[in-house]
Design a protein around this motif. Structure first.
Motif, PDB file in Angstrom:
ATOM      1  N   HIS A  35      26.397 -28.556 -52.938  1.00  0.00           N
ATOM      2  CA  HIS A  35      26.736 -27.266 -53.521  1.00  0.00           C
ATOM      3  C   HIS A  35      28.154 -26.844 -53.092  1.00  0.00           C
ATOM      4  CE1 HIS A  35      24.807 -23.169 -54.641  1.00  0.00           C
ATOM      5  NE2 HIS A  35      26.037 -23.257 -55.079  1.00  0.00           N
ATOM      6  N   ALA A  36      28.443 -27.032 -51.799  1.00  0.00           N
ATOM      7  CA  ALA A  36      29.778 -26.681 -51.287  1.00  0.00           C
ATOM      8  C   ALA A  36      30.845 -27.544 -51.960  1.00  0.00           C
ATOM      9  CB  ALA A  36      29.828 -26.863 -49.771  1.00  0.00           C
ATOM     10  N   HIS A  37      30.585 -28.845 -52.035  1.00  0.00           N
ATOM     11  CA  HIS A  37      31.560 -29.737 -52.676  1.00  0.00           C
ATOM     12  C   HIS A  37      31.801 -29.315 -54.130  1.00  0.00           C
ATOM     13  CE1 HIS A  37      31.262 -32.122 -49.163  1.00  0.00           C
ATOM     14  NE2 HIS A  37      30.221 -32.869 -49.485  1.00  0.00           N
ATOM     15  N   SER A  38      30.746 -28.885 -54.811  1.00  0.00           N
ATOM     16  CA  SER A  38      30.887 -28.476 -56.213  1.00  0.00           C
ATOM     17  C   SER A  38      31.831 -27.285 -56.338  1.00  0.00           C
ATOM     18  CB  SER A  38      29.530 -28.093 -56.807  1.00  0.00           C
ATOM     19  OG  SER A  38      28.643 -29.175 -56.717  1.00  0.00           O
ATOM     20  N   GLU A  39      31.716 -26.351 -55.392  1.00  0.00           N
ATOM     21  CA  GLU A  39      32.611 -25.182 -55.435  1.00  0.00           C
ATOM     22  C   GLU A  39      34.060 -25.628 -55.267  1.00  0.00           C
ATOM     23  OE1 GLU A  39      31.627 -22.154 -56.074  1.00  0.00           O
ATOM     24  OE2 GLU A  39      29.485 -22.104 -55.609  1.00  0.00           O
ATOM     25  N   ILE A  40      34.266 -26.558 -54.348  1.00  0.00           N
ATOM     26  CA  ILE A  40      35.637 -26.990 -54.044  1.00  0.00           C
ATOM     27  C   ILE A  40      36.203 -27.849 -55.186  1.00  0.00           C
ATOM     28  CG2 ILE A  40      37.058 -28.331 -52.428  1.00  0.00           C
ATOM     29  CD1 ILE A  40      36.040 -25.614 -51.326  1.00  0.00           C
ATOM     30  N   VAL A  41      35.431 -28.833 -55.627  1.00  0.00           N
ATOM     31  CA  VAL A  41      35.919 -29.673 -56.735  1.00  0.00           C
ATOM     32  C   VAL A  41      36.056 -28.827 -58.002  1.00  0.00           C
ATOM     33  CG1 VAL A  41      35.433 -31.706 -58.171  1.00  0.00           C
ATOM     34  CG2 VAL A  41      34.933 -31.765 -55.725  1.00  0.00           C
ATOM     35  N   GLY A  42      35.204 -27.818 -58.126  1.00  0.00           N
ATOM     36  CA  GLY A  42      35.220 -26.951 -59.300  1.00  0.00           C
ATOM     37  C   GLY A  42      36.525 -26.185 -59.465  1.00  0.00           C
ATOM     38  N   CYS A  53      36.518 -37.728 -65.720  1.00  0.00           N
ATOM     39  CA  CYS A  53      37.471 -37.354 -64.660  1.00  0.00           C
ATOM     40  C   CYS A  53      36.994 -37.660 -63.241  1.00  0.00           C
ATOM     41  CB  CYS A  53      37.810 -35.872 -64.746  1.00  0.00           C
ATOM     42  SG  CYS A  53      38.525 -35.366 -66.300  1.00  0.00           S
ATOM     43  N   ASN A  54      35.900 -38.417 -63.071  1.00  0.00           N
ATOM     44  CA  ASN A  54      35.398 -38.634 -61.703  1.00  0.00           C
ATOM     45  C   ASN A  54      36.490 -39.097 -60.738  1.00  0.00           C
ATOM     46  OD1 ASN A  54      33.112 -38.867 -63.583  1.00  0.00           O
ATOM     47  ND2 ASN A  54      31.914 -39.193 -61.726  1.00  0.00           N
ATOM     48  N   LYS A  55      37.241 -40.100 -61.187  1.00  0.00           N
ATOM     49  CA  LYS A  55      38.208 -40.701 -60.287  1.00  0.00           C
ATOM     50  C   LYS A  55      39.328 -39.722 -59.976  1.00  0.00           C
ATOM     51  CE  LYS A  55      41.011 -44.826 -59.522  1.00  0.00           C
ATOM     52  NZ  LYS A  55      41.997 -44.008 -58.851  1.00  0.00           N
ATOM     53  N   GLU A  56      39.789 -39.038 -61.039  1.00  0.00           N
ATOM     54  CA  GLU A  56      40.872 -38.065 -60.877  1.00  0.00           C
ATOM     55  C   GLU A  56      40.483 -36.971 -59.879  1.00  0.00           C
ATOM     56  OE1 GLU A  56      42.076 -36.592 -64.726  1.00  0.00           O
ATOM     57  OE2 GLU A  56      42.989 -34.822 -63.792  1.00  0.00           O
ATOM     58  N   ARG A  57      39.251 -36.460 -59.989  1.00  0.00           N
ATOM     59  CA  ARG A  57      38.810 -35.373 -59.099  1.00  0.00           C
ATOM     60  C   ARG A  57      38.772 -35.843 -57.646  1.00  0.00           C
ATOM     61  NH1 ARG A  57      40.051 -32.479 -63.020  1.00  0.00           N
ATOM     62  NH2 ARG A  57      38.487 -31.857 -64.544  1.00  0.00           N
ATOM     63  N   LEU A  58      38.165 -36.989 -57.413  1.00  0.00           N
ATOM     64  CA  LEU A  58      38.060 -37.484 -56.033  1.00  0.00           C
ATOM     65  C   LEU A  58      39.438 -37.794 -55.459  1.00  0.00           C
ATOM     66  CD1 LEU A  58      35.061 -39.808 -55.221  1.00  0.00           C
ATOM     67  CD2 LEU A  58      35.650 -37.566 -54.320  1.00  0.00           C
ATOM     68  N   ASP A  59      40.267 -38.419 -56.280  1.00  0.00           N
ATOM     69  CA  ASP A  59      41.626 -38.728 -55.815  1.00  0.00           C
ATOM     70  C   ASP A  59      42.364 -37.455 -55.414  1.00  0.00           C
ATOM     71  OD1 ASP A  59      41.161 -41.361 -56.245  1.00  0.00           O
ATOM     72  OD2 ASP A  59      42.388 -41.562 -58.057  1.00  0.00           O
TER      73      ASP A  59
END
Lengths: 95, 315
Positions: free
Chosen positions: B41-48, B277-283
């Motif tokens: 949930h926390a990661h979602s807020e940050i990646v969001g 966008c998975n790769k772009e977000r993690l990068d």
């Protein structure tokens, strides 16, 4: 200690002059000054506070929940500490 | 005390709606489930923050820019509330971040879709934040105290997010033909991913039964999804737009909207790392972490130096 290990701080906020500081949450910061500034950004973005306290979490000592029953036992059988313990006539008002 | 006995006390507390606090005894699996859910949930807020941050510099007016910045800043705050709540379970912030970067911890798949036009910012506010709120309101009563308290704070702030999104779409829906098309196009692209935000359907959701027994969850994925669809179907008529589902139809017997089949293949594809966008977000997250390292180190060294100076003065 790696450079990432900023200590954890507990944040207490007074929402309004005249009220107690209340625990709001925690955050990481390198020192107290930064903890206060971060607490302002994290916990008071909508004017939730007029004063902030921060305490390093390691300095907080807590009671142990499993010792709860014995810790609070002395208060258990002293209902006479509550005003409702005393039976008084109905006509006695406002006491 | 025997494990079995402790477990009974624990479940009794949950059944009586007594919150579990960090120092209370809890089963390992409960702790693990919470760490997984709360960190995700926390990661979602940050990646969001990333898909929306994409439009801050190109917001169409100062008012839109200010509100979008405030919203993105809120998401950062929500991530922090949740990270600190998760830390009370005994995992460190560094461990959680490392799990995000290695791919071990997931975040909401919705953020693996791109924001192609300004209307996407409206659609995210209306649909993505709308779905999030639907999920989050019951979490304000989650059995774990720090999680519930973080969620109360988050829900209070989240309602402005949805309203700002709807207002963006409403403005576009009353604009030029091109703006109306842009509005409909954004709804077309965000609708199904938003519907999938509630997770797999109940029969293929392995954690639901246990999470309901522990009162981490209060409604199943399908119950929340239905509620979301019912609400959105009505709200969409105010926009004068169409929900991209030919089978969406009011069913007076069920008192709910019927809706078409969900493309679960797409859902699992994106969860497993193959979204647009998975790769772009993690990068982007890994880069931000690496490029901020020297700042964190400098602040740490400075604080230490100051402390040492003060100690010398005292001595």
């Amino acid at each position: 200690m790696s450079s990432n290990d900023w200590p954890l701080w507990e944040v207490f906020i007074r929402s309004k002059q005249g009220l107690d500081h209340k625990h709001a949450g925690s955050l990481h910061a390198a020192d107290a000054q930064m903890a206060i500034e971060n607490a302002r950004d994290v916990y008071t973005r909508r004017m939730e506070g007029v004063s902030i306290w921060v305490v390093e979490s390691k300095n907080i000592h807590a009671s142990n929940p499993s010792e709860g029953p014995s810790l609070y036992d002395p208060a258990n059988d002293k209902i006479y500490r509550h005003p409702t313990f005393y039976k008084l006539p109905e006509e006695l008002k406002n006491m | 005390m025997a494990e079995e006995h402790l477990e009974r006390i624990f479940q009794d507390k949950i059944d009586e709606e007594i919150r579990i606090e960090p120092k209370d005894w809890m089963p390992d699996a409960y702790r693990k489930t919470l760490i997984r859910q709360m960190s995700q949930h926390a990661h979602s807020e940050i990646v969001g923050m990333l898909p929306e941050g994409n439009w801050i510099t190109r917001a169409p007016s100062l008012r839109r820019k200010a509100t979008l910045i405030a919203k993105v800043q809120d998401e950062a705050g929500h991530g922090l509330y949740l990270y600190s709540a998760a830390e009370t379970l005994g995992i460190t912030r560094e461990e959680m971040i490392a799990q995000l970067h290695s791919g071990k911890a997931k975040y909401s798949s919705i953020f693996n879709y791109p924001t192609l036009t300004w209307a996407d910012i409206g659609a995210i506010g209306w649909l993505v934040d709308g779905a999030a709120i639907m999920n989050q309101v019951p979490l304000c009563r989650a059995s774990y105290g720090p999680y519930a308290r973080a969620m109360i704070r988050i829900c209070k702030e989240e309602s402005f997010h949805q309203r700002q999104g709807f207002e963006i779409l409403l403005t576009l829906s009353r604009g030029s033909e091109a703006q109306k098309r842009m509005c409909q196009d954004a709804i077309n692209r965000w609708w199904w991913p938003a519907v999938m935000m509630f997770g797999p359907s109940d029969e293929s959701s392995p954690h639901t039964a246990q999470s309901m027994q522990w009162r981490i969850k209060r409604f199943t994925n399908d119950e929340l999804r239905q509620k979301f669809i019912d609400v959105c179907a009505e709200q969409c008529t105010i926009l004068g737009m169409t929900i991209p589902d030919a089978e969406l139809k009011w069913n007076p017997e069920k008192n709910h909207y019927d809706f078409g089949p969900i493309n679960w293949e797409e859902f699992w594809n994106v969860v497993n790392g193959h979204g647009p966008c998975n790769k772009e977000r993690l990068d982007a997250r890994i880069k931000a972490d690496a490029e901020g390292a020297w700042v964190r180190q400098a602040a740490f060294e400075y604080a230490n130096k100051k402390k040492e100076k003060e100690q010398r003065k005292v001595a």
